[in-house]
Design a protein around this motif. Structure first.
Motif, mmCIF file in Angstrom:
data_model
loop_
_atom_site.group_PDB
_atom_site.id
_atom_site.type_symbol
_atom_site.label_atom_id
_atom_site.label_comp_id
_atom_site.label_asym_id
_atom_site.label_seq_id
_atom_site.Cartn_x
_atom_site.Cartn_y
_atom_site.Cartn_z
ATOM 1 N N ILE A 13 0.820 -1.207 0.000
ATOM 2 C CA ILE A 13 0.000 0.000 0.000
ATOM 3 C C ILE A 13 0.859 1.263 0.000
ATOM 4 C CG2 ILE A 13 -1.798 1.260 1.241
ATOM 5 C CD1 ILE A 13 -2.692 -1.383 -0.085
ATOM 6 N N VAL A 14 1.827 1.327 0.907
ATOM 7 C CA VAL A 14 2.700 2.508 0.945
ATOM 8 C C VAL A 14 3.665 2.472 -0.234
ATOM 9 C CG1 VAL A 14 4.446 3.742 2.292
ATOM 10 C CG2 VAL A 14 2.471 2.758 3.444
ATOM 11 N N GLY A 15 4.235 1.284 -0.499
ATOM 12 C CA GLY A 15 5.154 1.146 -1.627
ATOM 13 C C GLY A 15 4.480 1.416 -2.960
ATOM 14 N N GLY A 16 3.193 1.110 -3.056
ATOM 15 C CA GLY A 16 2.442 1.354 -4.288
ATOM 16 C C GLY A 16 1.978 2.790 -4.427
ATOM 17 N N GLY A 17 2.198 3.595 -3.375
ATOM 18 C CA GLY A 17 1.845 5.005 -3.432
ATOM 19 C C GLY A 17 0.377 5.302 -3.194
ATOM 20 N N TYR A 18 -0.363 4.337 -2.634
ATOM 21 C CA TYR A 18 -1.786 4.566 -2.390
ATOM 22 C C TYR A 18 -2.025 5.492 -1.203
ATOM 23 C CZ TYR A 18 -2.388 0.738 -5.650
ATOM 24 O OH TYR A 18 -2.333 -0.051 -6.756
ATOM 25 N N ILE A 19 -1.254 5.290 -0.129
ATOM 26 C CA ILE A 19 -1.373 6.142 1.053
ATOM 27 C C ILE A 19 0.027 6.402 1.610
ATOM 28 C CG2 ILE A 19 -3.697 5.363 1.684
ATOM 29 C CD1 ILE A 19 -2.433 3.622 3.850
ATOM 30 N N THR A 20 0.116 7.365 2.512
ATOM 31 C CA THR A 20 1.397 7.663 3.146
ATOM 32 C C THR A 20 1.614 6.719 4.329
ATOM 33 O OG1 THR A 20 0.433 9.248 4.692
ATOM 34 C CG2 THR A 20 1.166 10.106 2.540
ATOM 35 N N GLN A 21 2.867 6.670 4.792
ATOM 36 C CA GLN A 21 3.178 5.816 5.925
ATOM 37 C C GLN A 21 2.450 6.285 7.188
ATOM 38 O OE1 GLN A 21 7.059 4.526 5.855
ATOM 39 N NE2 GLN A 21 6.457 2.799 7.086
ATOM 40 N N GLY A 22 2.340 7.582 7.386
ATOM 41 C CA GLY A 22 1.628 8.104 8.553
ATOM 42 C C GLY A 22 0.167 7.705 8.551
ATOM 43 N N LEU A 23 -0.470 7.785 7.383
ATOM 44 C CA LEU A 23 -1.872 7.394 7.267
ATOM 45 C C LEU A 23 -2.026 5.892 7.505
ATOM 46 C CD1 LEU A 23 -4.687 8.488 6.726
ATOM 47 C CD2 LEU A 23 -4.296 8.129 4.289
ATOM 48 N N LEU A 24 -1.053 5.103 7.051
ATOM 49 C CA LEU A 24 -1.099 3.661 7.292
ATOM 50 C C LEU A 24 -1.114 3.376 8.788
ATOM 51 C CD1 LEU A 24 -0.877 0.664 6.297
ATOM 52 C CD2 LEU A 24 1.574 0.939 6.624
ATOM 53 N N TYR A 25 -0.250 4.046 9.546
ATOM 54 C CA TYR A 25 -0.198 3.789 10.985
ATOM 55 C C TYR A 25 -1.451 4.300 11.691
ATOM 56 C CZ TYR A 25 4.374 1.815 10.484
ATOM 57 O OH TYR A 25 5.401 1.006 10.118
ATOM 58 N N ASP A 26 -2.049 5.355 11.172
ATOM 59 C CA ASP A 26 -3.345 5.778 11.703
ATOM 60 C C ASP A 26 -4.399 4.703 11.444
ATOM 61 O OD1 ASP A 26 -2.243 8.154 12.541
ATOM 62 O OD2 ASP A 26 -3.012 9.320 10.840
ATOM 63 N N PHE A 27 -4.402 4.145 10.230
ATOM 64 C CA PHE A 27 -5.352 3.079 9.892
ATOM 65 C C PHE A 27 -5.108 1.827 10.737
ATOM 66 C CE2 PHE A 27 -6.226 4.606 5.272
ATOM 67 C CZ PHE A 27 -7.215 5.440 5.745
ATOM 68 N N ILE A 28 -3.848 1.521 11.023
ATOM 69 C CA ILE A 28 -3.537 0.352 11.860
ATOM 70 C C ILE A 28 -4.141 0.553 13.250
ATOM 71 C CG2 ILE A 28 -1.688 -0.902 13.047
ATOM 72 C CD1 ILE A 28 0.015 -0.452 10.514
ATOM 73 N N GLY A 29 -3.975 1.744 13.797
ATOM 74 C CA GLY A 29 -4.552 2.029 15.115
ATOM 75 C C GLY A 29 -6.059 1.881 15.118
ATOM 76 N N ILE A 30 -6.699 2.387 14.071
ATOM 77 C CA ILE A 30 -8.159 2.272 13.974
ATOM 78 C C ILE A 30 -8.568 0.814 13.770
ATOM 79 C CG2 ILE A 30 -10.173 2.882 12.584
ATOM 80 C CD1 ILE A 30 -8.678 5.540 11.947
ATOM 81 N N ALA A 31 -7.868 0.110 12.869
ATOM 82 C CA ALA A 31 -8.226 -1.273 12.559
ATOM 83 C C ALA A 31 -8.034 -2.188 13.761
ATOM 84 C CB ALA A 31 -7.395 -1.786 11.377
ATOM 85 N N GLU A 32 -7.013 -1.928 14.575
ATOM 86 C CA GLU A 32 -6.775 -2.755 15.756
ATOM 87 C C GLU A 32 -7.814 -2.509 16.845
ATOM 88 O OE1 GLU A 32 -4.802 -5.222 16.543
ATOM 89 O OE2 GLU A 32 -3.649 -5.247 14.701
ATOM 90 N N SER A 33 -8.384 -1.322 16.859
ATOM 91 C CA SER A 33 -9.337 -1.018 17.930
ATOM 92 C C SER A 33 -10.784 -1.287 17.532
ATOM 93 C CB SER A 33 -9.186 0.438 18.364
ATOM 94 O OG SER A 33 -9.473 1.307 17.298
ATOM 95 N N THR A 34 -11.013 -1.666 16.290
ATOM 96 C CA THR A 34 -12.365 -2.022 15.861
ATOM 97 C C THR A 34 -12.493 -3.535 15.767
ATOM 98 O OG1 THR A 34 -11.717 -1.766 13.549
ATOM 99 C CG2 THR A 34 -12.773 0.122 14.587
ATOM 100 N N PRO A 35 -13.696 -4.068 15.942
ATOM 101 C CA PRO A 35 -13.860 -5.527 15.893
ATOM 102 C C PRO A 35 -13.610 -6.067 14.490
ATOM 103 C CG PRO A 35 -15.915 -4.428 16.554
ATOM 104 C CD PRO A 35 -14.921 -3.371 16.262
ATOM 105 N N GLY A 36 -13.088 -7.270 14.449
ATOM 106 C CA GLY A 36 -12.858 -7.939 13.174
ATOM 107 C C GLY A 36 -11.384 -8.078 12.852
ATOM 108 N N PRO A 37 -11.084 -8.893 11.854
ATOM 109 C CA PRO A 37 -9.688 -9.116 11.457
ATOM 110 C C PRO A 37 -9.053 -7.826 10.921
ATOM 111 C CG PRO A 37 -11.147 -10.748 10.465
ATOM 112 C CD PRO A 37 -12.014 -9.713 11.094
ATOM 113 N N ILE A 38 -7.786 -7.628 11.242
ATOM 114 C CA ILE A 38 -7.103 -6.398 10.850
ATOM 115 C C ILE A 38 -7.033 -6.258 9.336
ATOM 116 C CG2 ILE A 38 -4.803 -7.417 11.018
ATOM 117 C CD1 ILE A 38 -3.815 -4.618 11.903
ATOM 118 N N ALA A 39 -6.815 -7.356 8.616
ATOM 119 C CA ALA A 39 -6.696 -7.266 7.155
ATOM 120 C C ALA A 39 -7.991 -6.765 6.525
ATOM 121 C CB ALA A 39 -6.309 -8.614 6.573
#
Length: 167
Positions: free
Chosen positions: A9-35
């Motif tokens: 995702i970051v290597g493909g230029g879809y989002i920035t690394q900072g946005l990825l880590y924001d999404f990781i924080g959100i994805a980890e705190s919401t129910p369901g698989p992270i992927a």
């Protein structure tokens, strides 16, 4: 999953690394698989509801098909000596990946401008607030014998709000 997601995702230029880590924080705190959560968030970020639907199906469908095949093959597959030996070999690899991602997330929280690929440490944006939160959470976890992940998430959230409101 996280290193693969980051590379694609970051290597493909879809989002920035900072946005990825924001999404990781959100994805980890919401129910369901992270992927699936990550695919939904990134799909929405790129192409709205249709992007979220396409990304979520793209992530979930291959796993669903593989599980369906394993279920139809039944116990022959799961009782196989080769499969059991493969699972024994995967355990240390999974532990190593979890530790690597955890370390990377902690370091990026404290030093947001770090570039692991070039080993460049930019201390100008040192984030002492995240270091304070991380330290207090570690002390809390090690002081108590049994701490559930929910307690850790809640304490981290409360500390994050308190530290960022005060400082």
């Amino acid at each position: 999953m996280i290193p693969l997601i980051e590379e694609e995702i970051v290597g493909g230029g879809y989002i920035t690394q900072g946005l990825l880590y924001d999404f990781i924080g959100i994805a980890e705190s919401t129910p369901g698989p992270i992927a699936i959560n990550m695919a939904t968030f990134i799909g929405t970020n790129q192409h709205g509801v249709l992007g979220a639907l396409a990304a979520t199906i793209g992530v979930a469908l291959p796993s669903f098909i593989i599980i369906l095949l394993i279920a139809t093959l039944g116990s022959k597959f799961l009782n196989s000596r080769i499969v059991n030996e493969a699972f024994k070999g995967l355990k240390p690899a999974v532990i190593g990946l979890i530790l690597a991602v955890s370390f990377g997330l902690m370091v990026r929280g404290i030093l947001p401008d770090i570039q692991f690929s070039k080993l460049i440490f930019a201390f100008s944006n040192f984030n002492y607030k995240n270091l304070i939160i991380l330290g207090v959470v570690f002390i809390f976890v090690f002081a108590r014998k049994k701490t559930s992940p929910v307690q850790i998430i809640l304490i981290s959230a409360i500390l994050g709000m308190a530290v960022y409101l005060v400082f």
